[in-house]
Design a protein around this motif. Sequence first.
Motif, PDB file in Angstrom:
ATOM      1  N   ALA A  64      77.678 -31.745 -53.686  1.00 40.23           N
ATOM      2  CA  ALA A  64      78.643 -32.347 -54.619  1.00 40.23           C
ATOM      3  C   ALA A  64      78.869 -31.402 -55.798  1.00 40.23           C
ATOM      4  CB  ALA A  64      78.123 -33.693 -55.119  1.00 40.23           C
ATOM      5  N   THR A  65      80.083 -31.413 -56.282  1.00 41.62           N
ATOM      6  CA  THR A  65      80.425 -30.664 -57.504  1.00 41.62           C
ATOM      7  C   THR A  65      81.140 -31.636 -58.436  1.00 41.62           C
ATOM      8  OG1 THR A  65      82.621 -29.971 -56.742  1.00 41.62           O
ATOM      9  CG2 THR A  65      80.756 -28.528 -56.155  1.00 41.62           C
ATOM     10  N   GLY A  92      77.764 -39.340 -60.906  1.00 38.44           N
ATOM     11  CA  GLY A  92      77.581 -38.048 -61.555  1.00 38.44           C
ATOM     12  C   GLY A  92      76.721 -37.176 -60.658  1.00 38.44           C
ATOM     13  N   LEU A  93      76.569 -35.910 -61.033  1.00 46.42           N
ATOM     14  CA  LEU A  93      75.700 -35.026 -60.263  1.00 46.42           C
ATOM     15  C   LEU A  93      74.258 -35.507 -60.355  1.00 46.42           C
ATOM     16  CD1 LEU A  93      77.079 -31.479 -61.157  1.00 46.42           C
ATOM     17  CD2 LEU A  93      77.428 -32.771 -59.049  1.00 46.42           C
ATOM     18  N   CYS A  94      73.552 -35.432 -59.294  1.00 46.43           N
ATOM     19  CA  CYS A  94      72.143 -35.836 -59.268  1.00 46.43           C
ATOM     20  C   CYS A  94      71.365 -35.023 -60.303  1.00 46.43           C
ATOM     21  CB  CYS A  94      71.586 -35.603 -57.860  1.00 46.43           C
ATOM     22  SG  CYS A  94      69.803 -35.850 -57.733  1.00 46.43           S
ATOM     23  N   ARG A  95      70.613 -35.714 -61.143  1.00 43.11           N
ATOM     24  CA  ARG A  95      69.837 -35.028 -62.176  1.00 43.11           C
ATOM     25  C   ARG A  95      68.690 -34.212 -61.596  1.00 43.11           C
ATOM     26  NH1 ARG A  95      68.944 -40.249 -65.725  1.00 43.11           N
ATOM     27  NH2 ARG A  95      69.105 -41.033 -63.625  1.00 43.11           N
ATOM     28  N   GLY A 129      73.312 -31.607 -57.878  1.00 39.58           N
ATOM     29  CA  GLY A 129      74.417 -31.629 -56.932  1.00 39.58           C
ATOM     30  C   GLY A 129      74.189 -30.848 -55.652  1.00 39.58           C
ATOM     31  N   TRP A 130      73.069 -30.158 -55.558  1.00 35.96           N
ATOM     32  CA  TRP A 130      72.809 -29.370 -54.342  1.00 35.96           C
ATOM     33  C   TRP A 130      72.573 -30.271 -53.133  1.00 35.96           C
ATOM     34  CZ3 TRP A 130      73.700 -24.386 -53.675  1.00 35.96           C
ATOM     35  CH2 TRP A 130      73.803 -23.578 -54.798  1.00 35.96           C
ATOM     36  N   GLY A 131      71.884 -31.386 -53.318  1.00 39.02           N
ATOM     37  CA  GLY A 131      71.593 -32.291 -52.213  1.00 39.02           C
ATOM     38  C   GLY A 131      70.356 -31.910 -51.421  1.00 39.02           C
ATOM     39  N   GLN A 186      74.741 -36.757 -55.494  1.00 37.74           N
ATOM     40  CA  GLN A 186      75.333 -37.640 -56.489  1.00 37.74           C
ATOM     41  C   GLN A 186      74.386 -38.800 -56.818  1.00 37.74           C
ATOM     42  OE1 GLN A 186      79.456 -38.766 -55.602  1.00 37.74           O
ATOM     43  NE2 GLN A 186      79.362 -37.395 -53.814  1.00 37.74           N
ATOM     44  N   GLU A 187      74.583 -39.352 -57.996  1.00 36.25           N
ATOM     45  CA  GLU A 187      73.874 -40.576 -58.359  1.00 36.25           C
ATOM     46  C   GLU A 187      74.811 -41.463 -59.152  1.00 36.25           C
ATOM     47  OE1 GLU A 187      71.003 -40.372 -61.699  1.00 36.25           O
ATOM     48  OE2 GLU A 187      71.292 -38.209 -61.510  1.00 36.25           O
ATOM     49  N   ARG A 188      74.581 -42.767 -59.022  1.00 38.60           N
ATOM     50  CA  ARG A 188      75.417 -43.722 -59.763  1.00 38.60           C
ATOM     51  C   ARG A 188      75.150 -43.570 -61.246  1.00 38.60           C
ATOM     52  NH1 ARG A 188      78.101 -47.626 -57.196  1.00 38.60           N
ATOM     53  NH2 ARG A 188      77.983 -48.978 -58.993  1.00 38.60           N
ATOM     54  N   LEU A 189      76.217 -43.656 -62.034  1.00 35.70           N
ATOM     55  CA  LEU A 189      76.090 -43.489 -63.478  1.00 35.70           C
ATOM     56  C   LEU A 189      75.455 -44.692 -64.153  1.00 35.70           C
ATOM     57  CD1 LEU A 189      79.466 -41.699 -64.302  1.00 35.70           C
ATOM     58  CD2 LEU A 189      77.164 -40.706 -64.195  1.00 35.70           C
ATOM     59  N   ASP A 190      75.471 -45.856 -63.533  1.00 34.63           N
ATOM     60  CA  ASP A 190      74.906 -47.055 -64.165  1.00 34.63           C
ATOM     61  C   ASP A 190      73.398 -47.162 -63.968  1.00 34.63           C
ATOM     62  OD1 ASP A 190      74.885 -47.627 -61.468  1.00 34.63           O
ATOM     63  OD2 ASP A 190      76.154 -49.422 -61.632  1.00 34.63           O
TER      64      ASP A 190
END
Length: 195
Positions: free
Chosen positions: A138-139, A148-151, A155-157, A190-194
């Motif tokens: 993900a970008t 958002g990008l995974c912390r 975003g690499w996965g 990715q991860e959910r922002l909430d």
Amino acid sequence: MSVNEEDSTAAEEFERSANWLRGQLRGIVAVVTRGAEPEAEEWSKERLTTRGAMGRQFTMRVTLPDAPADAGSAASGVMSAAGWSVETAHDTWGPRLHGRQGGFEAGLFCRPSGGLSVWGRAPIVWFRSSWMRPPRAATALTLMAGHGLCRMCDGWGTCVECEGLGFVDGRQCGECGLGMDCPYCAGSGQERLDR
């Protein structure tokens, strides 16, 4: 070819080397046993380096329960004539031969019971020369709405520890346990922002 893809000619090279070794071992056995039908066993072993190179090595063993008494000396002559560099050794169990030719290895052992065991190993054929981390999962431009990008992996996965290889210094990765995906986002990047 990308670095993580297998070399397309490697499969052909592997098959060529396996066929050559089969022919050599069967030829040696046919001559020294005067045409008796041996039992053959074949297998391939995966080879991995700590840097992610991947190869396969073909091995074959041919055994014969009954062999002529002069099988060892006959095999030495046959192997030498076929271009093998042959070393002969004798121990309490009988004669042993070890031959090398162009990266191939072969050996012969005459058992006291009269049996014969011939083995051979082809050179390793490298299907992948090294490992590079796969492209980002993900970008900022490919994020789903509300994500958002995974912390953890940015975003690499892939697992941050082994970068998706599954190994660190030749050992199974302690972070992903060969899962190779980022354990936090399950590979999506990715991860959910909430959260």
